[in-house]
Design a protein around this motif. Structure first.
Motif, short mmCIF file in Angstrom:
data_model
loop_
_atom_site.label_atom_id
_atom_site.label_comp_id
_atom_site.label_asym_id
_atom_site.label_seq_id
_atom_site.Cartn_x
_atom_site.Cartn_y
_atom_site.Cartn_z
N ARG A 83 -8.36 -19.22 5.29
CA ARG A 83 -9.49 -18.37 5.57
C ARG A 83 -9.05 -17.29 6.64
NH1 ARG A 83 -15.21 -18.00 4.42
NH2 ARG A 83 -15.49 -15.82 5.57
N LEU A 84 -9.09 -16.05 6.38
CA LEU A 84 -8.93 -15.15 7.29
C LEU A 84 -10.16 -14.52 8.01
CD1 LEU A 84 -6.55 -12.95 4.98
CD2 LEU A 84 -5.62 -14.62 6.80
N ASP A 85 -9.85 -14.08 9.21
CA ASP A 85 -11.07 -12.93 9.60
C ASP A 85 -11.44 -11.78 8.91
OD1 ASP A 85 -10.46 -10.87 11.42
OD2 ASP A 85 -9.41 -12.62 12.70
N GLU A 86 -12.36 -11.40 8.89
CA GLU A 86 -12.70 -10.12 8.04
C GLU A 86 -11.99 -8.94 8.46
OE1 GLU A 86 -17.05 -10.09 7.06
OE2 GLU A 86 -16.60 -7.86 6.90
N ARG A 87 -11.40 -8.77 9.70
CA ARG A 87 -10.74 -7.62 10.09
C ARG A 87 -9.51 -7.59 9.53
NH1 ARG A 87 -11.77 -6.64 16.27
NH2 ARG A 87 -9.90 -8.12 16.10
N GLU A 88 -8.95 -9.09 9.65
CA GLU A 88 -7.46 -9.34 9.01
C GLU A 88 -7.47 -8.91 7.44
OE1 GLU A 88 -4.84 -9.89 10.17
OE2 GLU A 88 -3.64 -11.02 8.91
N GLN A 89 -8.62 -9.36 6.91
CA GLN A 89 -8.77 -9.44 5.23
C GLN A 89 -8.76 -7.67 5.20
OE1 GLN A 89 -12.70 -11.74 4.92
NE2 GLN A 89 -11.52 -12.30 3.19
N LEU A 90 -9.67 -6.99 5.80
CA LEU A 90 -9.71 -5.40 5.61
C LEU A 90 -8.15 -4.79 5.71
CD1 LEU A 90 -13.26 -4.45 7.06
CD2 LEU A 90 -12.35 -4.31 4.60
N ALA A 91 -7.58 -5.30 6.88
CA ALA A 91 -6.43 -4.75 7.14
C ALA A 91 -5.30 -4.94 6.19
CB ALA A 91 -5.86 -5.21 8.61
N ARG A 92 -4.98 -6.33 5.64
CA ARG A 92 -4.37 -6.58 4.65
C ARG A 92 -4.78 -5.88 3.37
NH1 ARG A 92 -2.48 -12.67 4.23
NH2 ARG A 92 -2.28 -13.35 6.40
N SER A 93 -5.94 -5.83 3.00
CA SER A 93 -6.36 -5.29 1.54
C SER A 93 -5.79 -3.68 1.75
CB SER A 93 -7.59 -5.38 1.25
OG SER A 93 -8.48 -4.30 1.29
N ARG A 94 -6.29 -3.04 2.95
CA ARG A 94 -5.78 -1.58 2.80
C ARG A 94 -4.29 -1.32 2.98
NH1 ARG A 94 -10.35 -0.69 7.51
NH2 ARG A 94 -12.18 -0.74 6.04
N THR A 95 -3.57 -2.34 3.53
CA THR A 95 -2.10 -1.95 3.37
C THR A 95 -1.75 -2.26 2.15
OG1 THR A 95 -1.95 -3.04 5.98
CG2 THR A 95 0.13 -3.06 4.41
N PHE A 96 -2.08 -3.27 1.32
CA PHE A 96 -1.41 -3.47 0.08
C PHE A 96 -2.00 -2.37 -0.98
CE2 PHE A 96 -1.87 -5.40 -4.14
CZ PHE A 96 -0.66 -5.81 -4.39
N LEU A 97 -3.33 -1.70 -0.70
CA LEU A 97 -3.59 -0.74 -1.54
C LEU A 97 -2.66 0.40 -1.44
CD1 LEU A 97 -5.48 0.60 -3.58
CD2 LEU A 97 -6.85 1.14 -1.40
N ALA A 98 -2.31 0.83 -0.17
CA ALA A 98 -1.44 2.05 0.39
C ALA A 98 -0.17 1.78 -0.38
CB ALA A 98 -1.57 2.16 1.98
N GLU A 99 0.31 0.49 -0.22
CA GLU A 99 1.58 0.26 -0.90
C GLU A 99 1.81 0.44 -2.33
OE1 GLU A 99 5.28 0.45 -0.48
OE2 GLU A 99 4.41 -0.10 1.40
N MET A 100 0.80 -0.12 -2.78
CA MET A 100 0.73 -0.04 -4.39
C MET A 100 0.21 1.47 -4.94
SD MET A 100 1.20 -2.93 -6.15
CE MET A 100 2.20 -3.09 -4.93
#
Ligand SMILES: Cc1cc2nc3c(=O)[nH]c(=O)nc-3n(C[C@H](O)[C@H](O)[C@H](O)COP(=O)(O)O)c2cc1C
Length: 222
Positions: free
Chosen positions: A14-31
């Motif tokens: 379970r990640l905290d929400e800031r970490e979730q957003l950071a990961r999701s944005r990084t993944f999107l930028a990479e994709m």
């Protein structure tokens, strides 16, 4: 006696929400940086990068957990030459006489033709096979469910993983693809699904200037 299902604790982080957003944005930028590459360098690629990506693909969900896929990683230059020649034979037929005008028109912005040098230039070609059915030890057939959907999801993970590892790919579907089973000596329950050259882009590689549908066109919120 029917087998009793066994359960184990879920390994969920379970990640905290800031970490979730950071990961999701990084993944999107990479994709967003992933593009299909059709001009490859012959520079070698560490085998483990490809093996790890195949292992990641093998984590995909699949209908009834039947994992109906085989990934053949081809590096042998003679095999790549054979695959290229057979693919170009089929593609030449397709481009010259089999594809209807509407299909050729749809392909025009990509600038593709029957020549497929990428199959020989890329250090690896991953040929993905779907297993139309399985076999029990006694030789009887096992019905497979949702084969195409399952293999499609696995290929998505494979492409994302290869891209994330800093490699270039192309999903290539020379049609028909029966020659791949023969050249790669796969059993009769396997059908070629897609051929994926993997490597580094050639110097000065260009890609078609394509846009993507905006989010509000593909996402419906209810
Ligand atoms: C199922 C499938 C089949 C494809 N077949 C071919 C192909 O045979 N030859 C080719 O050059 N590109 C092929 N492509 C690549 C697409 O043309 C490409 O993904 C699309 O133009 C978007 O470009 P992008 O991947 O750079 O975003 C295929 C892609 C998919 C998903």
């Amino acid at each position: 006696m029917p087998e009793v299902p066994r359960f184990v604790p879920l390994a969920f982080e379970r990640l905290d929400e800031r970490e979730q957003l950071a990961r999701s944005r990084t993944f999107l930028a990479e994709m967003r940086r992933r593009r299909s590459v059709r001009a490859f360098s012959t520079e070698p690629v560490p085998y483990e990068l490809v093996a790890n990506a195949v292992a990641a693909a093998g984590t995909a969900p699949s209908g009834a957990h039947q994992q109906p896929w085989t990934f053949v990683v081809v590096a042998n230059p003679k095999l790549k030459r054979q695959i290229r020649e057979a693919a170009e034979d089929e593609e030449r037929h397709s481009y010259e006489s089999r594809m209807p005008d509407e299909w050729l028109e749809a392909l025009r912005p990509l600038g593709t033709d029957w020549r497929k040098a990428h199959i020989e230039d890329a250090p690896y070609v991953v040929v993905v096979f779907e297993q139309a059915y399985g076999r029990r030890a006694d030789g009887s057939k096992i019905k497979h469910y949702y084969v195409k959907e399952s293999v499609g999801i696995a290929v998505g993970l494979l492409l994302a993983s290869l891209h994330d590892a800093g490699l270039a790919t192309l999903a290539h579907t020379p049609s028909p693809m029966g020659f791949l089973r023969e050249i790669l000596e796969r059993p009769e329950n396997e059908r070629a699904y897609v051929l994926i050259p993997v490597g580094y882009p050639a110097d000065g590689c260009t890609v078609p200037d394509l846009g993507r549908k905006p989010l509000d066109e593909i996402l419906v919120r209810r």
